[in-house]
Design an enzyme around this catalytic site. Structure first.
Site, short mmCIF file in Angstrom:
data_model
loop_
_atom_site.label_atom_id
_atom_site.label_comp_id
_atom_site.label_asym_id
_atom_site.label_seq_id
_atom_site.Cartn_x
_atom_site.Cartn_y
_atom_site.Cartn_z
N THR A 136 0.84 -1.20 0.00
CA THR A 136 0.00 0.00 0.00
C THR A 136 0.88 1.26 0.00
OG1 THR A 136 -1.39 1.29 1.50
CG2 THR A 136 -0.12 -0.43 2.52
N ASP A 137 0.30 2.37 -0.44
CA ASP A 137 1.03 3.65 -0.36
C ASP A 137 1.14 4.13 1.08
OD1 ASP A 137 -1.67 4.27 0.01
OD2 ASP A 137 -1.65 6.02 -1.32
N GLU A 138 0.32 3.52 1.99
CA GLU A 138 0.30 4.03 3.37
C GLU A 138 1.62 3.78 4.11
OE1 GLU A 138 -3.37 3.59 5.49
OE2 GLU A 138 -4.50 3.32 3.65
N LYS A 166 2.12 -3.58 7.39
CA LYS A 166 2.37 -3.79 5.95
C LYS A 166 3.84 -3.49 5.63
CE LYS A 166 -0.05 -4.62 2.90
NZ LYS A 166 -0.44 -5.91 2.28
N ARG A 294 -9.89 10.40 13.40
CA ARG A 294 -9.11 9.17 13.60
C ARG A 294 -7.79 9.56 14.29
NH1 ARG A 294 -7.83 6.11 8.07
NH2 ARG A 294 -9.81 5.07 8.44
P1 NAD Z 1 -9.83 -7.00 2.27
O1 NAD Z 1 -9.77 -6.69 3.72
O2 NAD Z 1 -11.08 -6.71 1.52
O3 NAD Z 1 -9.53 -8.56 2.03
C1 NAD Z 1 -8.50 -9.24 2.68
C2 NAD Z 1 -8.69 -10.73 2.43
O4 NAD Z 1 -7.63 -11.44 3.08
C3 NAD Z 1 -10.01 -11.29 2.99
O5 NAD Z 1 -10.62 -12.13 2.05
C4 NAD Z 1 -9.56 -12.08 4.21
O6 NAD Z 1 -10.41 -13.18 4.52
C5 NAD Z 1 -8.18 -12.54 3.79
N1 NAD Z 1 -7.31 -12.84 4.92
C6 NAD Z 1 -7.07 -12.07 6.02
N2 NAD Z 1 -6.23 -12.69 6.86
C7 NAD Z 1 -5.88 -13.87 6.28
C8 NAD Z 1 -5.02 -14.93 6.64
N3 NAD Z 1 -4.34 -14.91 7.79
N4 NAD Z 1 -4.91 -15.98 5.81
C9 NAD Z 1 -5.61 -16.03 4.65
N5 NAD Z 1 -6.44 -15.05 4.25
C10 NAD Z 1 -6.57 -13.98 5.05
O7 NAD Z 1 -8.57 -6.28 1.64
P2 NAD Z 1 -8.37 -5.56 0.24
O8 NAD Z 1 -8.87 -4.18 0.34
O9 NAD Z 1 -8.87 -6.44 -0.83
O10 NAD Z 1 -6.78 -5.50 0.18
C11 NAD Z 1 -6.02 -6.53 -0.42
C12 NAD Z 1 -4.56 -6.17 -0.35
O11 NAD Z 1 -4.32 -4.95 -1.04
C13 NAD Z 1 -4.05 -5.96 1.08
O12 NAD Z 1 -2.78 -6.54 1.20
C14 NAD Z 1 -3.98 -4.45 1.23
O13 NAD Z 1 -2.97 -4.07 2.13
C15 NAD Z 1 -3.66 -4.03 -0.18
N6 NAD Z 1 -4.12 -2.69 -0.57
C16 NAD Z 1 -5.44 -2.33 -0.37
C17 NAD Z 1 -5.88 -1.08 -0.78
C18 NAD Z 1 -7.33 -0.65 -0.62
O14 NAD Z 1 -7.65 0.52 -0.86
N7 NAD Z 1 -8.24 -1.54 -0.27
C19 NAD Z 1 -4.98 -0.18 -1.38
C20 NAD Z 1 -3.65 -0.59 -1.58
C21 NAD Z 1 -3.25 -1.85 -1.16
P1 TYD Z 2 -10.65 4.40 4.52
O1 TYD Z 2 -11.67 4.02 3.48
O2 TYD Z 2 -10.74 3.77 5.87
O3 TYD Z 2 -9.22 4.19 3.86
P2 TYD Z 2 -7.73 4.60 4.42
O4 TYD Z 2 -7.84 4.97 5.84
O5 TYD Z 2 -6.98 3.35 4.19
O6 TYD Z 2 -7.29 5.74 3.55
O7 TYD Z 2 -10.74 5.95 4.74
C1 TYD Z 2 -10.53 6.87 3.68
C2 TYD Z 2 -10.56 8.26 4.27
O8 TYD Z 2 -11.87 8.53 4.75
C3 TYD Z 2 -9.63 8.44 5.44
O9 TYD Z 2 -9.06 9.75 5.40
C4 TYD Z 2 -10.54 8.31 6.65
C5 TYD Z 2 -11.86 8.88 6.13
N1 TYD Z 2 -13.08 8.30 6.75
C6 TYD Z 2 -14.06 9.15 7.28
O10 TYD Z 2 -13.94 10.39 7.24
N2 TYD Z 2 -15.18 8.59 7.82
C7 TYD Z 2 -15.35 7.26 7.91
O11 TYD Z 2 -16.39 6.79 8.47
C8 TYD Z 2 -14.35 6.39 7.35
C9 TYD Z 2 -14.51 4.89 7.41
C10 TYD Z 2 -13.23 6.96 6.78
#
Ligand code: NAD
Ligand code: TYD
Length: 362
Positions: A136-138, A166, A294
């Site tokens: 992630t970019d975080e 991460k 947060r």
């Molecule tokens: P998500 O939370 O929707 O899904 C995570 C999945 O991993 C779920 O299906 C869960 O059951 C599975 N999981 C969790 N723990 C596990 C374990 N111990 N063993 C096997 N499976 C397990 O997450 P997402 O949003 O789809 O993110 C996927 C990946 O992309 C993550 O690594 C996250 O850090 C990365 N990512 C997410 C975002 C975003 O905006 N969602 C952005 C950049 C990177």
């Molecule tokens: P989120 O979807 O949790 O992603 P991330 O924290 O990984 O960026 O949140 C996106 C942005 O929205 C973040 O700045 C937090 C804000 N946010 C709210 O203002 N209200 C909410 O209820 C949630 C879940 C997030």
């Protein structure tokens, strides 16, 4: 002969979008999908996949190193893409333990299984196997308004337990490349949105709360900035990285857009105003409610994705405007999915835990 890939976390948001995309586009691929099905993982996300005979869901924890080793060995799998993670920042603030387990120990178990089977037993070389870590970019922390965007050379400075876990996983991936020569790749993508995102994250939460006339909780002043990428564009980028990147490469991926959270919520609300002009809640953005911020909230993320654009020829295809509209329509059209996800106890318990003690700070 099918190309076999181990996808972890493929029942979650991005992983399931990847599974749908790859099975549809690449008929020679067979996917082993290892997912322990936490609250965020859902079999329903995999309903309707193209050619289910090329996909197996293995309900298992990525920390089970012996099972991963057996799978790699017995099925002759030489590609791993690791999506499995705990991903919600707010949950990591309430309790980091599952993040440490999955995002660090889990990544270690996968790496160690790959090293043992691919490098020690099978003596595979660089072009023969590949481990892609979806990060992630975080991990780069937060930016001031005038700072340049994150790129592949930005130093890590994670601020939340989620991003720190991460980052730790990424460091292990890097170390396995440097130390053992494991052919690894790391991607750092910005915030994703689109179908199948668990509705605890900003965009689906706002869509669902708004249509039900519930408050739209804005953390702090709502002027935090994220780079938002439509999930399908991320999935295409990941496939390109798998196919074309040199071992050891790192890529930052993003749409290069800079909306504030308030702008995102206002856009979602405007789309709902158009779709439900007769609703008693129009204008939907009157439901916005400023609540306690947060802890440690990162102010701004921004991405320089010029490397992946130049080296691999990737570019986003879906604008924020179109992506938000199709996301709103997807959630409105998939009420069964929404109801199923929200009928689990874990959803309501989380909503209560995260929101009940946030004061209205307007
Ligand atoms: P998500 O939370 O929707 O899904 C995570 C999945 O991993 C779920 O299906 C869960 O059951 C599975 N999981 C969790 N723990 C596990 C374990 N111990 N063993 C096997 N499976 C397990 O997450 P997402 O949003 O789809 O993110 C996927 C990946 O992309 C993550 O690594 C996250 O850090 C990365 N990512 C997410 C975002 C975003 O905006 N969602 C952005 C950049 C990177
Ligand atoms: P989120 O979807 O949790 O992603 P991330 O924290 O990984 O960026 O949140 C996106 C942005 O929205 C973040 O700045 C937090 C804000 N946010 C709210 O203002 N209200 C909410 O209820 C949630 C879940 C997030």
């Amino acid at each position: 002969m099918h190309r076999k890939i181990l996808v972890t976390g493929g029942a979650g948001f991005i992983g399931s979008n990847f599974v749908h995309h790859v099975l549809k586009k690449y008929p020679d691929v067979f996917l082993f999908n290892m997912d322990v099905l936490t609250y965020a993982g859902n079999r329903e996300n995999l309903r309707g996949i193209t050619d289910p005979s090329r996909h197996i869901l293995i309900e298992s924890d990525i920390c089970d190193q012996a099972r991963i080793e057996r799978l790699l060995r017995e099925q002759d799998i030489c590609t791993i893409i690791n999506f499995a993670a705990e991903t919600h920042v707010d949950r990591s603030i309430m309790g980091a333990s599952p993040f440490i387990w999955t995002n660090i120990q889990g990544t270690y178990s996968l790496l160690e299984a790959a090293r043992t089977v691919w490098l020690e037993e099978q003596q595979l070389g660089e072009g023969d196997c590949c481990f892609l870590q979806v990060s992630t970019d975080e991990v780069y922390g937060t930016l001031e308004p005038d700072d340049p965007p994150f790129s592949e050379t930005t130093p890590y400075a994670p601020n939340s337990p989620y991003s720190a876990s991460k980052a730790s996983g990424d460091f292990l991936v890097r170390a396995y490349h440097q130390t053992y020569g494991l052919p690894t790749l790391i991607t750092h993508c910005s915030n994703n949105y689109g179908p199948f995102q668990y509705p605890e994250k900003l965009i689906p939460l706002m869509i669902l709360n708004a249509v039900e006339g519930k408050p739209l909780p804005i953390y702090g002043d709502g002027r935090q900035i994220r780079d938002w990428l439509f999930v399908e564009d991320h999935v295409r980028a990941l496939w390109m990285v798998l196919e074309k990147a040199q071992p050891g490469s790192v890529y930052t991926i993003g749409a290069e857009v800079q909306p504030t959270n308030l702008e995102i919520v206002d856009s979602v609300c405007a789309l709902l105003d158009e779709r439900f002009p007769d609703s008693e809640y129009v204008p939907f953005n009157s439901l916005k409610q400023s609540v306690t911020d947060r802890k440690g909230h990162d102010r701004r993320y921004a991405i320089d994705s010029s490397r992946i654009r130049k080296e691999l020829g990737w570019a986003p295809e879906v604008s924020l405007k179109d992506g938000l509209a199709s996301t709103v329509d997807w959630y409105l059209a998939h009420r069964d999915w929404v109801n199923q996800v929200r009928s689990r106890d874990t959803y309501n318990a989380w909503m209560k835990k995260n929101y009940q003690n946030r004061e209205n700070s307007a």
